[in-house]
Design a protein around this motif. Structure first.
Motif, PDB file in Angstrom:
ATOM      1  N   THR A 161       0.694  -1.008  -0.226  1.00 26.50           N
ATOM      2  CA  THR A 161       0.214   0.276  -0.254  1.00 26.50           C
ATOM      3  C   THR A 161       0.492   1.357   0.295  1.00 26.50           C
ATOM      4  N   VAL A 162       0.582   2.298  -0.671  1.00 29.57           N
ATOM      5  CA  VAL A 162       1.098   3.886  -0.360  1.00 29.57           C
ATOM      6  C   VAL A 162      -0.165   4.207  -0.177  1.00 29.57           C
ATOM      7  N   ASP A 163       0.411   5.117   0.892  1.00 27.70           N
ATOM      8  CA  ASP A 163      -0.569   5.882   2.224  1.00 27.70           C
ATOM      9  C   ASP A 163      -0.811   7.166   1.616  1.00 27.70           C
ATOM     10  N   VAL A 164      -1.650   8.207   0.620  1.00 27.22           N
ATOM     11  CA  VAL A 164      -1.630   8.975  -0.005  1.00 27.22           C
ATOM     12  C   VAL A 164      -1.364  10.115   1.247  1.00 27.22           C
ATOM     13  N   SER A 165      -1.768  10.434   2.524  1.00 26.03           N
ATOM     14  CA  SER A 165      -2.051  11.693   3.416  1.00 26.03           C
ATOM     15  C   SER A 165      -0.736  11.473   3.866  1.00 26.03           C
ATOM     16  N   ARG A 166       0.799  10.969   3.410  1.00 23.81           N
ATOM     17  CA  ARG A 166       1.939  10.944   3.517  1.00 23.81           C
ATOM     18  C   ARG A 166       2.562  11.143   2.772  1.00 23.81           C
ATOM     19  N   GLY A 167       2.029  12.405   2.004  1.00 20.31           N
ATOM     20  CA  GLY A 167       3.256  12.994   0.818  1.00 20.31           C
ATOM     21  C   GLY A 167       3.280  12.331  -0.053  1.00 20.31           C
ATOM     22  N   ASP A 168       3.987  12.640  -1.280  1.00 26.55           N
ATOM     23  CA  ASP A 168       3.007  12.795  -2.472  1.00 26.55           C
ATOM     24  C   ASP A 168       3.293  11.035  -2.657  1.00 26.55           C
ATOM     25  N   PRO A 169       2.102  10.721  -3.842  1.00 25.75           N
ATOM     26  CA  PRO A 169       1.763   9.211  -4.001  1.00 25.75           C
ATOM     27  C   PRO A 169       2.793   9.135  -5.142  1.00 25.75           C
ATOM     28  N   VAL A 170       2.865  10.111  -6.219  1.00 33.40           N
ATOM     29  CA  VAL A 170       3.511   9.468  -7.313  1.00 33.40           C
ATOM     30  C   VAL A 170       4.728   9.381  -6.845  1.00 33.40           C
ATOM     31  N   ALA A 171       5.744  10.337  -6.210  1.00 33.94           N
ATOM     32  CA  ALA A 171       6.719  10.097  -5.410  1.00 33.94           C
ATOM     33  C   ALA A 171       6.913   8.324  -5.046  1.00 33.94           C
ATOM     34  N   ALA A 172       6.400   8.387  -4.251  1.00 31.19           N
ATOM     35  CA  ALA A 172       6.263   6.931  -3.716  1.00 31.19           C
ATOM     36  C   ALA A 172       6.129   6.375  -4.030  1.00 31.19           C
ATOM     37  N   VAL A 173       5.169   5.963  -5.497  1.00 24.67           N
ATOM     38  CA  VAL A 173       5.334   5.006  -6.773  1.00 24.67           C
ATOM     39  C   VAL A 173       6.211   4.656  -7.232  1.00 24.67           C
TER      40      VAL A 173
END
Ligand SMILES: [Zn+2]
Ligand SMILES: [Zn+2]
Length: 347
Positions: free
Chosen positions: A218-230
């Motif tokens: 999972t990627v939590d979108v409330s913790r920073g930029d989700p695109v950068a995380a992916v």
């Protein structure tokens, strides 16, 4: 019989109405279970008024299962009989236009012409009722191993499989999914079942925890930029396929931004407004964005995947109510009380 009748936008009651009669190539079924769909509140509130439905009063509902209790003229020639256990779906294409002949009855060119086409629970009378009439194009026999509640979730499961197909998921692909609700989870299950190498679900809150419990990255979108995380967890490259299930303009933009070069995004969530997309990047990186409307042939295909547990529809059913308690079921579903996902209504 009892039926949920929406009298005007946002105003509904469960009351006595006449039992419908099956016409040519139709069957009448006793409805055993209906799953509340994310589209139902929009229809009930009148967000698509004039289209879904064309007019009020109206009975919505399109994710259901039950037993055939009467067979209309000609249906017996196609093997239909009283006692058949069935699951329903919403689209009944005309069967004659070019799209129907090609098997894409979900985009029938006679959509909305009630003399030759139906979409149950959208502009044609739906299934929040003791009995419902459907075209034999819109009911599917279910295997004995499948209970009525699980069978009521076959329609969204079929849409999930169609979404994965439209996304062109290939064995080994990295797949990102936005929107950790019922559709997002079903899409994740279908992506995994069809060979995705990695399935990453983006979202937040209790629903994302549920996704994690089901074993997904999972990627939590409330913790920073989700695109950068992916991008970070895919070695800077992005994903081959992104599947947008949230219906929010922002999440569609994330999906396109997190694609790897040559990647593809399929969109099943319907944004209620326009969305700006980076056309230059889409041209130069040969990105594809495709729409997904309902399903086209996947009702039967999804059944063995549900029966053998690869699509865990049972894990999504959180609440059950009698039809007469629809107001409470609706509240629990729309306010997401107690982690509500699929809420089952039993007429
Ligand atoms: Zn639905
Ligand atoms: Zn057609």
């Amino acid at each position: 019989m009892e039926a949920l009748v929406v009298e005007s936008p946002g105003r509904f009651e469960v009351r006595e109405v006449e039992v419908p009669r099956p016409g040519r190539l139709e069957v009448l079924s006793r409805v055993r279970a209906v799953a509340i769909c994310g589209t139902d509140p929009h229809i009930i509130k009148g967000d698509f008024q004039g289209f879904w439905p064309k007019a009020f009063p109206f009975t919505p509902g399109h994710e259901w299962s039950g037993d055939v209790i009467a067979v209309g003229e000609g249906a017996e020639h196609f093997g239909w009989a009283v006692g058949d256990r069935v699951a329903g779906t919403s689209h009944a294409g005309c069967g004659v236009c070019r799209k129907c002949v090609e098997g894409r009855y979900n985009v029938c060119e006679n959509y909305g012409r009630e003399s030759v086409h139906r979409q149950y629970g959208h502009y044609t009378q739906g299934c929040y009722a003791t009995y419902v009439v459907h075209s034999i194009k819109s009911v599917f026999k279910i295997p004995d191993q499948l209970g009525y509640e699980e069978a009521a979730v076959l329609d969204p499961a079929a849409i999930a499989l169609h979404t994965v197909r439209r996304g062109g998921v290939q064995a080994g692909d990295s797949v990102a999914i936005t929107g950790p609700g019922v559709m997002g989870i079903l899409v994740a299950e279908c992506a995994k079942a069809t060979g995705a190498g990695r399935v990453i679900v983006l979202g937040r809150g209790a629903r994302l925890s549920k996704v994690r419990e089901l074993g997904y990255e999972t990627v939590d979108v409330s913790r920073g930029d989700p695109v950068a995380a992916v991008r970070e967890i895919t070695g800077g490259l992005g994903v081959e396929v992104a599947l947008e299930c949230a219906g929010a303009p922002e999440s569609l933009q994330w999906c396109v931004a997190m694609l790897r070069r040559g990647g593809r995004c399929a969109v099943v969530g319907i944004p209620l407004s326009g969305v700006a997309l980076p056309i230059q990047k889409m041209v130069l990186d040969e990105l594809e964005v495709v729409g997904v409307r309902a399903s086209a042939g996947e009702m039967t295909q999804v059944m063995p995947l549900v029966v053998d547990g690869r699509i865990r529809v049972g894990a999504l059913i959180t609440h059950r109510y009698a039809l007469r308690d629809f107001a409470e079921a609706y509240r629990v579903f729309t306010e997401r009380v107690d982690g509500a996902l699929k809420v089952i209504v039993q007429p």
